[in-house]
Design an enzyme around this catalytic site. Structure first.
Site, PDB file in Angstrom:
ATOM      1  N   ARG A   1      12.479 -12.473 -12.097  1.00 51.98           N
ATOM      2  CA  ARG A   1      12.822 -11.264 -11.290  1.00 51.98           C
ATOM      3  C   ARG A   1      14.137 -11.310 -10.208  1.00 51.98           C
ATOM      4  NH1 ARG A   1       7.343 -10.367  -8.535  1.00 51.98           N
ATOM      5  NH2 ARG A   1       8.266  -8.693  -7.297  1.00 51.98           N
TER       6      ARG A   1
ATOM      7  N   ARG B   1      -0.514  -9.740  -7.935  1.00 55.34           N
ATOM      8  CA  ARG B   1       0.049  -8.959  -8.829  1.00 55.34           C
ATOM      9  C   ARG B   1       0.549  -9.731 -10.155  1.00 55.34           C
ATOM     10  NH1 ARG B   1       4.591  -5.387  -6.002  1.00 55.34           N
ATOM     11  NH2 ARG B   1       5.874  -6.102  -7.561  1.00 55.34           N
TER      12      ARG B   1
ATOM     13  N   ARG C   1       1.584 -13.240  -1.675  1.00 57.29           N
ATOM     14  CA  ARG C   1       1.414 -11.803  -1.554  1.00 57.29           C
ATOM     15  C   ARG C   1       0.084 -11.435  -2.371  1.00 57.29           C
ATOM     16  NH1 ARG C   1       5.499  -7.315  -3.188  1.00 57.29           N
ATOM     17  NH2 ARG C   1       5.409  -8.514  -5.174  1.00 57.29           N
TER      18      ARG C   1
ATOM     19  N   LYS D   1      10.481  -4.811   1.405  1.00 55.98           N
ATOM     20  CA  LYS D   1      10.620  -3.153   1.230  1.00 55.98           C
ATOM     21  C   LYS D   1       9.538  -2.559   1.455  1.00 55.98           C
ATOM     22  CE  LYS D   1      12.518  -3.764  -2.989  1.00 55.98           C
ATOM     23  NZ  LYS D   1      12.483  -5.135  -3.046  1.00 55.98           N
TER      24      LYS D   1
ATOM     25  N   ARG E   1      18.461   0.591  -8.604  1.00 56.12           N
ATOM     26  CA  ARG E   1      18.621  -0.744  -8.930  1.00 56.12           C
ATOM     27  C   ARG E   1      19.735  -1.171  -9.802  1.00 56.12           C
ATOM     28  NH1 ARG E   1      12.701  -2.055  -7.834  1.00 56.12           N
ATOM     29  NH2 ARG E   1      12.410  -4.391  -8.153  1.00 56.12           N
TER      30      ARG E   1
HETATM   31  P1  AP5 Z   1       6.710  -6.723  -0.003  1.00 54.76           P
HETATM   32  O1  AP5 Z   1       7.120  -5.692   1.299  1.00 54.76           O
HETATM   33  O2  AP5 Z   1       5.779  -6.582  -0.656  1.00 54.76           O
HETATM   34  O3  AP5 Z   1       8.215  -6.975  -0.372  1.00 54.76           O
HETATM   35  P2  AP5 Z   1       9.063  -6.069  -1.426  1.00 54.76           P
HETATM   36  O4  AP5 Z   1      10.596  -6.134  -1.228  1.00 54.76           O
HETATM   37  O5  AP5 Z   1       8.662  -4.586  -1.588  1.00 54.76           O
HETATM   38  O6  AP5 Z   1       8.852  -6.768  -2.879  1.00 54.76           O
HETATM   39  P3  AP5 Z   1       8.379  -6.384  -4.370  1.00 54.76           P
HETATM   40  O7  AP5 Z   1       8.080  -7.563  -5.065  1.00 54.76           O
HETATM   41  O8  AP5 Z   1       7.320  -5.272  -4.106  1.00 54.76           O
HETATM   42  O9  AP5 Z   1       9.878  -5.709  -4.846  1.00 54.76           O
HETATM   43  P4  AP5 Z   1      10.272  -5.673  -6.233  1.00 54.76           P
HETATM   44  O10 AP5 Z   1      11.427  -4.746  -6.248  1.00 54.76           O
HETATM   45  O11 AP5 Z   1      10.189  -6.649  -7.260  1.00 54.76           O
HETATM   46  O12 AP5 Z   1       9.128  -4.715  -7.094  1.00 54.76           O
HETATM   47  P5  AP5 Z   1       8.850  -3.143  -7.345  1.00 54.76           P
HETATM   48  O13 AP5 Z   1       7.330  -3.050  -7.058  1.00 54.76           O
HETATM   49  O14 AP5 Z   1       9.809  -2.282  -6.835  1.00 54.76           O
HETATM   50  O15 AP5 Z   1       6.731  -8.301   0.877  1.00 54.76           O
HETATM   51  C1  AP5 Z   1       6.394  -9.388   0.166  1.00 54.76           C
HETATM   52  C2  AP5 Z   1       5.397 -10.294   0.684  1.00 54.76           C
HETATM   53  O16 AP5 Z   1       5.960 -10.843   1.934  1.00 54.76           O
HETATM   54  C3  AP5 Z   1       4.166  -9.456   1.018  1.00 54.76           C
HETATM   55  O17 AP5 Z   1       3.206 -10.353   0.945  1.00 54.76           O
HETATM   56  C4  AP5 Z   1       4.407  -9.310   2.767  1.00 54.76           C
HETATM   57  O18 AP5 Z   1       3.055  -9.274   3.314  1.00 54.76           O
HETATM   58  C5  AP5 Z   1       5.302 -10.253   3.135  1.00 54.76           C
HETATM   59  N1  AP5 Z   1       6.177 -10.115   4.207  1.00 54.76           N
HETATM   60  C6  AP5 Z   1       6.944  -8.880   4.050  1.00 54.76           C
HETATM   61  N2  AP5 Z   1       7.796  -8.873   5.356  1.00 54.76           N
HETATM   62  C7  AP5 Z   1       7.576  -9.974   5.799  1.00 54.76           C
HETATM   63  C8  AP5 Z   1       8.021 -10.416   7.297  1.00 54.76           C
HETATM   64  N3  AP5 Z   1       8.850  -9.868   7.695  1.00 54.76           N
HETATM   65  N4  AP5 Z   1       7.412 -11.811   7.669  1.00 54.76           N
HETATM   66  C9  AP5 Z   1       6.350 -12.453   6.623  1.00 54.76           C
HETATM   67  N5  AP5 Z   1       6.032 -11.903   5.736  1.00 54.76           N
HETATM   68  C10 AP5 Z   1       6.409 -10.684   5.414  1.00 54.76           C
HETATM   69  O19 AP5 Z   1       9.041  -3.480  -9.095  1.00 54.76           O
HETATM   70  C11 AP5 Z   1       8.295  -4.011  -9.766  1.00 54.76           C
HETATM   71  C12 AP5 Z   1       8.661  -4.104 -11.187  1.00 54.76           C
HETATM   72  O20 AP5 Z   1       8.979  -2.694 -11.762  1.00 54.76           O
HETATM   73  C13 AP5 Z   1      10.170  -4.717 -11.396  1.00 54.76           C
HETATM   74  O21 AP5 Z   1      10.207  -5.872 -11.840  1.00 54.76           O
HETATM   75  C14 AP5 Z   1      10.571  -3.505 -12.679  1.00 54.76           C
HETATM   76  O22 AP5 Z   1       9.866  -4.135 -13.604  1.00 54.76           O
HETATM   77  C15 AP5 Z   1       9.844  -2.334 -12.178  1.00 54.76           C
HETATM   78  N6  AP5 Z   1      10.765  -1.269 -11.483  1.00 54.76           N
HETATM   79  C16 AP5 Z   1      10.422  -0.976 -10.305  1.00 54.76           C
HETATM   80  N7  AP5 Z   1      11.636  -0.141  -9.804  1.00 54.76           N
HETATM   81  C17 AP5 Z   1      12.463   0.060 -10.975  1.00 54.76           C
HETATM   82  C18 AP5 Z   1      13.645   0.551 -11.070  1.00 54.76           C
HETATM   83  N8  AP5 Z   1      14.298   1.368 -10.195  1.00 54.76           N
HETATM   84  N9  AP5 Z   1      14.433   0.363 -12.208  1.00 54.76           N
HETATM   85  C19 AP5 Z   1      14.015  -0.325 -13.095  1.00 54.76           C
HETATM   86  N10 AP5 Z   1      12.762  -1.033 -12.992  1.00 54.76           N
HETATM   87  C20 AP5 Z   1      11.922  -0.983 -11.851  1.00 54.76           C
END
Ligand code: AP5
Length: 214
Positions: free
Chosen positions: A172, A161, A128, A14, A89
């Site tokens: 997660r 992270r 990552r 994402k 979410r």
């Molecule tokens: P990346 O693009 O970083 O993936 P992502 O889907 O953004 O993954 P996240 O881990 O950031 O998502 P998340 O939903 O767990 O975390 P968030 O920060 O929202 O890609 C991942 C890796 O793959 C990278 O190394 C990239 O280079 C590689 N990659 C990407 N695309 C690729 C491809 N096509 N081919 C090869 N490699 C690729 O949330 C973190 C925490 O915050 C949650 O656990 C929760 O505690 C809290 N939180 C956030 N939002 C909420 C909410 N709305 N409600 C409640 N809690 C929340």
């Protein structure tokens, strides 16, 4: 005020896709994960409340998230195009978004579901690295930085992270399966869900999404 949602499991890409789409379109990127990490770094009241949940890989309570997003939308204008990443979410979060956009004469036009196999998610999350200074993301194998340990954009230090440790990743993914995946059916009923294959090169994935948004 229109919005698209980048939807998918942790590691589905994402954040990576959002950065690329933002660079070539007028969408404003809103990542609740980035907002929370900034709040933790700055030691704000929201950050202090969110930190423990994030460390465990659990969802931060809806009230906290809803307030963050409402405050951000209040700063926006009627012509704004938003791209949400990691939000909504839960069902209460998605209901809030619909009401909030509705009050401003807006709606969700597309929910792009980044479909990714579980083994790929694990490989992506464990490899990552994120910039401590500007939040830029890369991958030590898939999308390596030009200089090991150094951010391509600002020269900041790359780190892992705290929630990218394997035990937390497993939690997660479980939280996603239990609490978030059910939103897929909701968006499917609303006829805004579009499934996209995220297990392909980033350039191709971004091109597929641009075609969908045209
Ligand atoms: P990346 O693009 O970083 O993936 P992502 O889907 O953004 O993954 P996240 O881990 O950031 O998502 P998340 O939903 O767990 O975390 P968030 O920060 O929202 O890609 C991942 C890796 O793959 C990278 O190394 C990239 O280079 C590689 N990659 C990407 N695309 C690729 C491809 N096509 N081919 C090869 N490699 C690729 O949330 C973190 C925490 O915050 C949650 O656990 C929760 O505690 C809290 N939180 C956030 N939002 C909420 C909410 N709305 N409600 C409640 N809690 C929340």
């Amino acid at each position: 005020m229109k919005a698209i949602i980048l939807f998918g499991a942790p590691g589905s890409g994402k954040g990576t896709v959002a950065e690329r789409i933002k660079a070539v379109t007028g969408y404003i990127h809103i990542s609740t994960g980035d907002m929370l990490r900034a709040a933790v770094k700055n030691g704000t009241a929201v950050g202090r409340e969110a930190e423990a949940y994030m460390k465990r890989g659990e969802l931060v309570p809806d009230e906290v998230i809803i307030k963050l997003v409402e405050e951000r939308l209040d700063k926006g204008g009627p012509e704004d195009l938003y791209m949400f990443d990691g939000f909504p979410r839960t069902v209460p979060q998605s209901e809030l978004l619909e009401k909030s956009l509705g009050r401003r004469g807006g709606k969700v036009t597309h929910v792009l579901f980044l479909d990714t196999p579980r083994d790929v998610l694990l490989q992506r999350l464990t490899g990552r690295r994120t910039c401590r200074k500007c939040g830029w993301n890369c991958h030590i194998v898939n999308l390596p930085p030009k200089k090991s340990g150094i951010c391509n954009l600002c020269g900041g230090e790359l780190y892992q992270r705290p929630d990218d440790q394997e035990a937390t990743i497993v939690n997660r993914l479980e939280v996603y399966n239990k609490q978030t995946e059910s939103l897929i059916a909701r968006y499917d009923r609303q006829k805004v869900l579009v499934k996209v294959n995220s297990n392909q090169k980033v350039d191709k994935l971004v091109e597929d999404i641009r075609q969908i948004l045209k």
